[in-house]
Design a protein around this motif. Structure first.
Motif, PDB file in Angstrom:
ATOM      1  N   TYR A  23     -50.809 -21.857 -22.533  1.00 63.88           N
ATOM      2  CA  TYR A  23     -51.481 -20.410 -24.292  1.00 63.88           C
ATOM      3  C   TYR A  23     -52.760 -22.124 -24.369  1.00 63.88           C
ATOM      4  CZ  TYR A  23     -47.210 -17.935 -24.124  1.00 63.88           C
ATOM      5  OH  TYR A  23     -46.657 -17.174 -23.759  1.00 63.88           O
ATOM      6  N   HIS A  60     -52.102 -24.898 -23.972  1.00 63.58           N
ATOM      7  CA  HIS A  60     -50.725 -25.499 -23.720  1.00 63.58           C
ATOM      8  C   HIS A  60     -49.985 -24.890 -22.816  1.00 63.58           C
ATOM      9  CE1 HIS A  60     -46.065 -26.790 -24.872  1.00 63.58           C
ATOM     10  NE2 HIS A  60     -46.075 -25.587 -24.445  1.00 63.58           N
ATOM     11  N   ALA A  93     -47.158 -24.028 -20.858  1.00 64.46           N
ATOM     12  CA  ALA A  93     -45.964 -23.423 -21.374  1.00 64.46           C
ATOM     13  C   ALA A  93     -44.870 -22.869 -19.868  1.00 64.46           C
ATOM     14  CB  ALA A  93     -46.037 -21.816 -22.102  1.00 64.46           C
ATOM     15  N   PRO A 146     -33.542 -24.642 -24.410  1.00 64.72           N
ATOM     16  CA  PRO A 146     -33.600 -24.827 -25.913  1.00 64.72           C
ATOM     17  C   PRO A 146     -34.813 -24.292 -26.745  1.00 64.72           C
ATOM     18  CG  PRO A 146     -34.276 -27.567 -24.512  1.00 64.72           C
ATOM     19  CD  PRO A 146     -33.891 -26.912 -23.393  1.00 64.72           C
ATOM     20  N   SER A 147     -34.987 -24.211 -27.796  1.00 69.79           N
ATOM     21  CA  SER A 147     -36.062 -23.438 -27.745  1.00 69.79           C
ATOM     22  C   SER A 147     -37.313 -23.794 -27.956  1.00 69.79           C
ATOM     23  CB  SER A 147     -36.128 -23.139 -28.871  1.00 69.79           C
ATOM     24  OG  SER A 147     -36.690 -23.205 -29.870  1.00 69.79           O
ATOM     25  N   GLY A 148     -38.090 -22.888 -27.563  1.00 69.52           N
ATOM     26  CA  GLY A 148     -39.829 -23.649 -26.833  1.00 69.52           C
ATOM     27  C   GLY A 148     -39.953 -23.416 -25.379  1.00 69.52           C
ATOM     28  N   CYS A 149     -38.554 -23.967 -24.286  1.00 70.46           N
ATOM     29  CA  CYS A 149     -38.595 -24.528 -23.174  1.00 70.46           C
ATOM     30  C   CYS A 149     -39.750 -23.339 -22.836  1.00 70.46           C
ATOM     31  CB  CYS A 149     -37.603 -24.994 -22.658  1.00 70.46           C
ATOM     32  SG  CYS A 149     -36.464 -23.532 -21.736  1.00 70.46           S
ATOM     33  N   GLY A 150     -39.935 -22.207 -22.743  1.00 67.84           N
ATOM     34  CA  GLY A 150     -40.603 -21.414 -21.525  1.00 67.84           C
ATOM     35  C   GLY A 150     -39.928 -20.387 -21.354  1.00 67.84           C
ATOM     36  N   LYS A 151     -38.448 -20.059 -21.858  1.00 68.97           N
ATOM     37  CA  LYS A 151     -37.625 -18.082 -21.296  1.00 68.97           C
ATOM     38  C   LYS A 151     -38.663 -17.296 -21.457  1.00 68.97           C
ATOM     39  CE  LYS A 151     -35.018 -19.733 -24.367  1.00 68.97           C
ATOM     40  NZ  LYS A 151     -35.014 -21.118 -25.380  1.00 68.97           N
ATOM     41  N   THR A 152     -38.861 -17.373 -22.746  1.00 67.03           N
ATOM     42  CA  THR A 152     -39.580 -16.042 -23.559  1.00 67.03           C
ATOM     43  C   THR A 152     -40.192 -15.776 -22.561  1.00 67.03           C
ATOM     44  OG1 THR A 152     -38.800 -15.586 -25.207  1.00 67.03           O
ATOM     45  CG2 THR A 152     -40.645 -14.885 -25.175  1.00 67.03           C
ATOM     46  N   THR A 153     -41.747 -16.732 -22.322  1.00 69.04           N
ATOM     47  CA  THR A 153     -42.531 -16.695 -21.794  1.00 69.04           C
ATOM     48  C   THR A 153     -42.462 -16.425 -20.262  1.00 69.04           C
ATOM     49  OG1 THR A 153     -43.837 -18.495 -22.706  1.00 69.04           O
ATOM     50  CG2 THR A 153     -44.769 -18.069 -20.838  1.00 69.04           C
TER      51      THR A 153
HETATM   52  P1  ADP Z   1     -38.473 -20.214 -25.745  1.00 68.29           P
HETATM   53  O1  ADP Z   1     -38.173 -18.512 -25.412  1.00 68.29           O
HETATM   54  O2  ADP Z   1     -38.104 -20.968 -24.498  1.00 68.29           O
HETATM   55  O3  ADP Z   1     -37.918 -20.793 -27.087  1.00 68.29           O
HETATM   56  P2  ADP Z   1     -41.319 -19.437 -25.011  1.00 68.29           P
HETATM   57  O4  ADP Z   1     -41.398 -19.169 -23.983  1.00 68.29           O
HETATM   58  O5  ADP Z   1     -41.267 -18.389 -26.321  1.00 68.29           O
HETATM   59  O6  ADP Z   1     -40.234 -20.299 -25.227  1.00 68.29           O
HETATM   60  O7  ADP Z   1     -42.036 -20.576 -25.699  1.00 68.29           O
HETATM   61  C1  ADP Z   1     -42.781 -21.777 -24.857  1.00 68.29           C
HETATM   62  C2  ADP Z   1     -43.891 -22.626 -24.982  1.00 68.29           C
HETATM   63  O8  ADP Z   1     -45.483 -21.423 -25.313  1.00 68.29           O
HETATM   64  C3  ADP Z   1     -43.575 -22.759 -26.904  1.00 68.29           C
HETATM   65  O9  ADP Z   1     -44.195 -24.113 -26.639  1.00 68.29           O
HETATM   66  C4  ADP Z   1     -44.721 -22.034 -27.609  1.00 68.29           C
HETATM   67  O10 ADP Z   1     -44.659 -22.767 -28.361  1.00 68.29           O
HETATM   68  C5  ADP Z   1     -45.691 -21.712 -26.227  1.00 68.29           C
HETATM   69  N1  ADP Z   1     -45.991 -20.168 -27.051  1.00 68.29           N
HETATM   70  C6  ADP Z   1     -45.153 -18.769 -27.012  1.00 68.29           C
HETATM   71  N2  ADP Z   1     -46.090 -17.854 -26.872  1.00 68.29           N
HETATM   72  C7  ADP Z   1     -47.178 -18.052 -27.162  1.00 68.29           C
HETATM   73  C8  ADP Z   1     -48.808 -17.732 -28.126  1.00 68.29           C
HETATM   74  N3  ADP Z   1     -48.512 -16.048 -27.411  1.00 68.29           N
HETATM   75  N4  ADP Z   1     -49.807 -18.278 -28.451  1.00 68.29           N
HETATM   76  C9  ADP Z   1     -49.434 -19.949 -28.082  1.00 68.29           C
HETATM   77  N5  ADP Z   1     -48.220 -20.568 -27.803  1.00 68.29           N
HETATM   78  C10 ADP Z   1     -47.027 -19.959 -26.927  1.00 68.29           C
END
Ligand code: ADP
Ligand code: MG
Length: 357
Positions: A24, A27, A29, A48-55
């Motif tokens: 992203y 960054h 992810a 943990p939050s921000g580790c890339g699970k949702t991504t």
């Molecule tokens: P999780 O679900 O584990 O909390 P995410 O997958 O949401 O983590 O995010 C992983 C990383 O990518 C984080 O550092 C987050 O800030 C970044 N991130 C997520 N979505 C976006 C986006 N649309 N644009 C920029 N950075 C993003």
């Protein structure tokens, strides 16, 4: 538009992520994720939050384009296949029901998009509502449903198209503790009945260990370890996994020749740490035994606090060198703050981390 193939309802697909990278705006992810999920398997992505699970889930579903690697569903690379053609159902953390549609209309939505005929649509939506136990609430709107009911409807909506992969992104995190556990168990039951390959994202280790066949622990955009709940809990391959999966005490120790010595006891070491000298031993609360007095073979300690957790009690102790540890014990024991007690090590082996880790 074609309707789902007959095989689409007969079980889950194989899902493989191979060296998946997602950036992203500078960054990274996902840093090259590899994951192989068997048909019908339930895998939790924990981290943990921000580790890339949702991504990772969004990449799998096609909601995000990846910057590298392959995503295979039943061996077919779907990287260039649009979201609606991937045969995937999704449930998100926040309630995502359309407020102007009733429960059954919400569930029908995916079928409407697929141009399924009205009669068929109605019947399949009703069946899907029954599956989640909410057939009787078909006419309700979102604001007339509890959080748990809304998530059940969202699950029915995800399943109505008979996808072969189900992705759940923290679907329980907005619910209160009791509903969470009920719905968690319900999701597992439905998943098992349907045999649908499922990826379930959570940051809650207890939830992951309770429902999943295997748990993938994620850290900084990659999977640090994947294994059954028992494997992760008993043989964590890194201190991060040991600390994240379950509660661990950090106790000063010395590592030499693959053995660790702490408070006069020498134990085995989990994993194969490439270090020696002073370390921190990561000791599970259940591997510490509270004893009424410091006796030879136990460590002198003072009770700091004790909390009732229902089926057990967790007590915080200060060891004679000032190290704070938690122990678990039967609720029939009532340690009082300030009381002098002893604690004994009873595990065979522990994980270790560097003293600054
Ligand atoms: P999780 O679900 O584990 O909390 P995410 O997958 O949401 O983590 O995010 C992983 C990383 O990518 C984080 O550092 C987050 O800030 C970044 N991130 C997520 N979505 C976006 C986006 N649309 N644009 C920029 N950075 C993003
Ligand atoms: Mg997330």
């Amino acid at each position: 538009m074609t309707s789902p193939s007959p095989s689409a309802s007969t079980g889950g697909a194989t899902v493989e992520l191979i060296d998946v990278v997602k950036d992203y705006a500078g960054h990274r992810a996902l840093t090259g994720v590899n994951l192989s999920v068997r048909p019908g398997e339930f895998v939790a992505l924990l981290g943990p939050s921000g580790c890339g699970k949702t991504t990772a889930l969004r990449a799998l579903s096609g909601l995000e384009q990846v910057n590298g690697g392959s995503i295979l569903i039943d061996g077919v690379d779907v990287v260039d296949v649009p979201v609606n053609k991937r045969d995937i159902g999704m449930v998100f953390q926040s309630y995502s029901l359309f407020p102007h549609l009733t429960a059954v209309e919400n569930v029908e939505f995916g079928l409407r998009m697929r141009k399924v005929a009205a009669g068929d649509r109605r019947a399949r939506a009703a069946e899907s509502l029954e599956l989640v136990g909410l057939g009787h609430l078909a006419a309700r709107y979102a604001h007339q449903l509890s959080g748990g009911q809304q998530q059940r409807i969202a699950l029915a909506r995800a399943l109505v198209t008979r996808p072969r992969v189900l992705l759940l992104d923290e679907p329980l995190s907005a619910l209160d503790a009791k509903v969470r556990v009920q719905l968690r168990d319900e999701i597992r039951r439905i998943q098992t009945d349907l045999g649908i390959t499922t990826l379930f994202v959570t940051h809650d280790q207890e939830e992951a260990l309770a429902v999943a066949d295997r748990v993938a622990v994620m850290r900084d955009g990659n999977i640090e370890q994947i294994g059954t709940p028992e494997e992760l809990y008993t043989t964590p391959s890194t201190p991060f996994v040991a600390a994240f999966v379950g509660l661990s005490n950090r106790m000063p120790a010395t590592l030499s020749n693959g053995r660790v010595t702490l408070y006069g006891e020498t134990l085995g070491v989990l994993g194969s740490p490439a270090m020696s000298g002073p370390v921190l031993a990561l000791v599970r609360p259940e591997d510490l035994l509270l004893v009424p007095q410091a006796t030879p073979g136990s460590i002198a300690a003072k009770v700091v606090a004790s909390s009732f957790l229902g089926s057990l009690r967790r007590t915080r102790l200060a060891l004679s060198d000032g190290t704070l540890v938690s122990v678990q014990h039967d609720v029939s024991e009532h340690p009082e703050p300030g009381q002098s007690v002893g604690v004994r090590l009873r595990g065979n082996a522990v994980s270790v981390s560097g003293v600054d880790g």
